[in-house]
Design a protein around this motif. Sequence first.
Motif, mmCIF file in Angstrom:
data_model
loop_
_atom_site.group_PDB
_atom_site.id
_atom_site.type_symbol
_atom_site.label_atom_id
_atom_site.label_comp_id
_atom_site.label_asym_id
_atom_site.label_seq_id
_atom_site.Cartn_x
_atom_site.Cartn_y
_atom_site.Cartn_z
ATOM 1 N N ARG A 57 1.007 -9.234 1.277
ATOM 2 C CA ARG A 57 1.823 -8.425 2.187
ATOM 3 C C ARG A 57 2.344 -9.265 3.357
ATOM 4 N NH1 ARG A 57 0.101 -2.583 4.851
ATOM 5 N NH2 ARG A 57 2.109 -2.166 5.860
ATOM 6 N N LYS A 58 1.492 -10.110 3.910
ATOM 7 C CA LYS A 58 1.891 -10.936 5.054
ATOM 8 C C LYS A 58 3.029 -11.882 4.688
ATOM 9 C CE LYS A 58 0.118 -14.265 8.435
ATOM 10 N NZ LYS A 58 -1.083 -15.009 8.913
ATOM 11 N N ASN A 59 2.986 -12.398 3.471
ATOM 12 C CA ASN A 59 3.990 -13.358 3.033
ATOM 13 C C ASN A 59 5.114 -12.719 2.215
ATOM 14 O OD1 ASN A 59 2.808 -16.195 3.783
ATOM 15 N ND2 ASN A 59 1.074 -15.047 2.959
ATOM 16 N N LYS A 60 5.121 -11.388 2.187
ATOM 17 C CA LYS A 60 6.181 -10.618 1.532
ATOM 18 C C LYS A 60 6.380 -11.045 0.068
ATOM 19 C CE LYS A 60 8.566 -9.881 5.932
ATOM 20 N NZ LYS A 60 9.824 -10.036 6.711
ATOM 21 N N LEU A 61 5.277 -11.059 -0.662
ATOM 22 C CA LEU A 61 5.298 -11.480 -2.063
ATOM 23 C C LEU A 61 5.133 -10.308 -3.033
ATOM 24 C CD1 LEU A 61 2.990 -14.614 -1.667
ATOM 25 C CD2 LEU A 61 5.468 -14.629 -2.026
ATOM 26 N N GLN A 62 5.303 -9.078 -2.539
ATOM 27 C CA GLN A 62 5.105 -7.907 -3.388
ATOM 28 C C GLN A 62 6.022 -7.922 -4.613
ATOM 29 O OE1 GLN A 62 5.441 -7.899 -0.052
ATOM 30 N NE2 GLN A 62 4.513 -6.103 0.915
ATOM 31 N N GLN A 63 7.287 -8.241 -4.392
ATOM 32 C CA GLN A 63 8.247 -8.245 -5.488
ATOM 33 C C GLN A 63 7.926 -9.351 -6.489
ATOM 34 O OE1 GLN A 63 10.607 -5.865 -5.265
ATOM 35 N NE2 GLN A 63 11.701 -6.308 -7.181
ATOM 36 N N ARG A 64 7.530 -10.480 -5.993
ATOM 37 C CA ARG A 64 7.230 -11.631 -6.855
ATOM 38 C C ARG A 64 6.081 -11.339 -7.813
ATOM 39 N NH1 ARG A 64 8.315 -16.949 -7.067
ATOM 40 N NH2 ARG A 64 6.708 -18.452 -7.670
ATOM 41 N N TYR A 65 5.077 -10.651 -7.312
ATOM 42 C CA TYR A 65 3.900 -10.384 -8.136
ATOM 43 C C TYR A 65 3.825 -8.946 -8.642
ATOM 44 C CZ TYR A 65 2.499 -14.998 -6.642
ATOM 45 O OH TYR A 65 2.467 -16.353 -6.413
ATOM 46 N N GLY A 66 4.932 -8.249 -8.601
ATOM 47 C CA GLY A 66 5.016 -6.949 -9.250
ATOM 48 C C GLY A 66 4.335 -5.794 -8.553
ATOM 49 N N LEU A 67 4.008 -5.935 -7.285
ATOM 50 C CA LEU A 67 3.412 -4.817 -6.559
ATOM 51 C C LEU A 67 4.535 -3.932 -6.026
ATOM 52 C CD1 LEU A 67 0.486 -6.568 -4.643
ATOM 53 C CD2 LEU A 67 0.523 -5.551 -6.930
ATOM 54 N N CYS A 68 5.303 -3.411 -6.970
ATOM 55 C CA CYS A 68 6.487 -2.614 -6.663
ATOM 56 C C CYS A 68 6.796 -1.732 -7.865
ATOM 57 C CB CYS A 68 7.679 -3.521 -6.362
ATOM 58 S SG CYS A 68 8.048 -4.675 -7.714
ATOM 59 N N LYS A 69 7.681 -0.781 -7.669
ATOM 60 C CA LYS A 69 8.067 0.118 -8.743
ATOM 61 C C LYS A 69 8.964 -0.596 -9.743
ATOM 62 C CE LYS A 69 10.300 4.581 -9.613
ATOM 63 N NZ LYS A 69 11.001 5.734 -8.993
ATOM 64 N N SER A 70 8.768 -0.313 -11.008
ATOM 65 C CA SER A 70 9.587 -0.937 -12.041
ATOM 66 C C SER A 70 10.980 -0.315 -12.071
ATOM 67 C CB SER A 70 8.945 -0.765 -13.421
ATOM 68 O OG SER A 70 9.818 -1.237 -14.439
ATOM 69 N N PRO A 71 12.030 -1.115 -12.196
ATOM 70 C CA PRO A 71 13.390 -0.587 -12.315
ATOM 71 C C PRO A 71 13.676 -0.035 -13.705
ATOM 72 C CG PRO A 71 13.439 -2.966 -12.470
ATOM 73 C CD PRO A 71 12.015 -2.596 -12.138
ATOM 74 N N VAL A 72 12.766 -0.280 -14.638
ATOM 75 C CA VAL A 72 12.946 0.162 -16.022
ATOM 76 C C VAL A 72 12.389 1.577 -16.186
ATOM 77 C CG1 VAL A 72 12.507 -0.374 -18.445
ATOM 78 C CG2 VAL A 72 12.676 -2.228 -16.765
ATOM 79 N N PRO A 73 13.168 2.514 -16.735
ATOM 80 C CA PRO A 73 12.690 3.894 -16.906
ATOM 81 C C PRO A 73 11.422 3.961 -17.759
ATOM 82 C CG PRO A 73 15.055 3.749 -17.294
ATOM 83 C CD PRO A 73 14.553 2.337 -17.210
ATOM 84 N N ALA A 74 10.559 4.894 -17.440
ATOM 85 C CA ALA A 74 9.289 5.030 -18.166
ATOM 86 C C ALA A 74 9.499 5.332 -19.643
ATOM 87 C CB ALA A 74 8.442 6.129 -17.521
#
Length: 253
Positions: A57-74
């Motif tokens: 979180r401090k280094n703003k790496l959420q997107q890099r390591y997938g700690l985010c919602k997937s853009p691909v529909p379920a």
Amino acid sequence: MKKLYEKNELAFAIVWIVVYCVLQSLANPLNKIIGIEYAASALFCVLQTIILFAFIRKNKLQQRYGLCKSPVPARRFLYYIPLVLLAAGNLWNGVALRYSPAETACRILCMLCVGFLEELIFRGFLFVSMAKDNIRSAIIISSVTFGIGHIINLFNGSGMDLVNNLCQIVFAIAVGFLLVTIFYRGGSLLPCILVHSAINTLGTFSNDINVPMERQLAQISIMILITIAYTLILTKTLPKNTSDLASKMTAQQ
């Protein structure tokens, strides 16, 4: 920690794999000393989870390591129904409450954190650090390493026998390939963390004490077949560029 990460991301991943394995091994004798199963294990896992999550979180790496919602529909992932089947596998023989409230709480807390830690370390740090050079090698190495890493259960005082450990390793390798496929094709590690945590946590309530070995082997075989089938389906139905992870990782460096 940040200096090591910036200098060599792969070395950073390997260091955390070693730290995780060593702490898990040290936790078992400490659990016996404390007198509550998984007490030290839970403590170590919680501390590692806090440290790594804060670092990301401090280094703003959420997107890099997938700690985010997937853009691909379920629906493209069949609404993750096969993952639900895998998560419920530990309850196929019913539910059992075998531990004291304190032990149950420690097991649940530990297993929830293990799901996060192992996904982040193997599917996140290790896979991502290698994927920018060779996606195929990254998939194979991260999955096989994750599976073989479970051999530690033979030597860390967990009481697991050889046959069960070998089954666990084979299943973990198959699951490793599935989860890295979900991460790579979907760009999110969250489904992987959720199902991994669920599989581990529900194992706390599994009723497998008096289950014959033949039945256990049949059940693990079914779970492995589900895992392999789902992996092949996703590989065939999702385009390779659904989540161009290699390009994204290169751009974020």
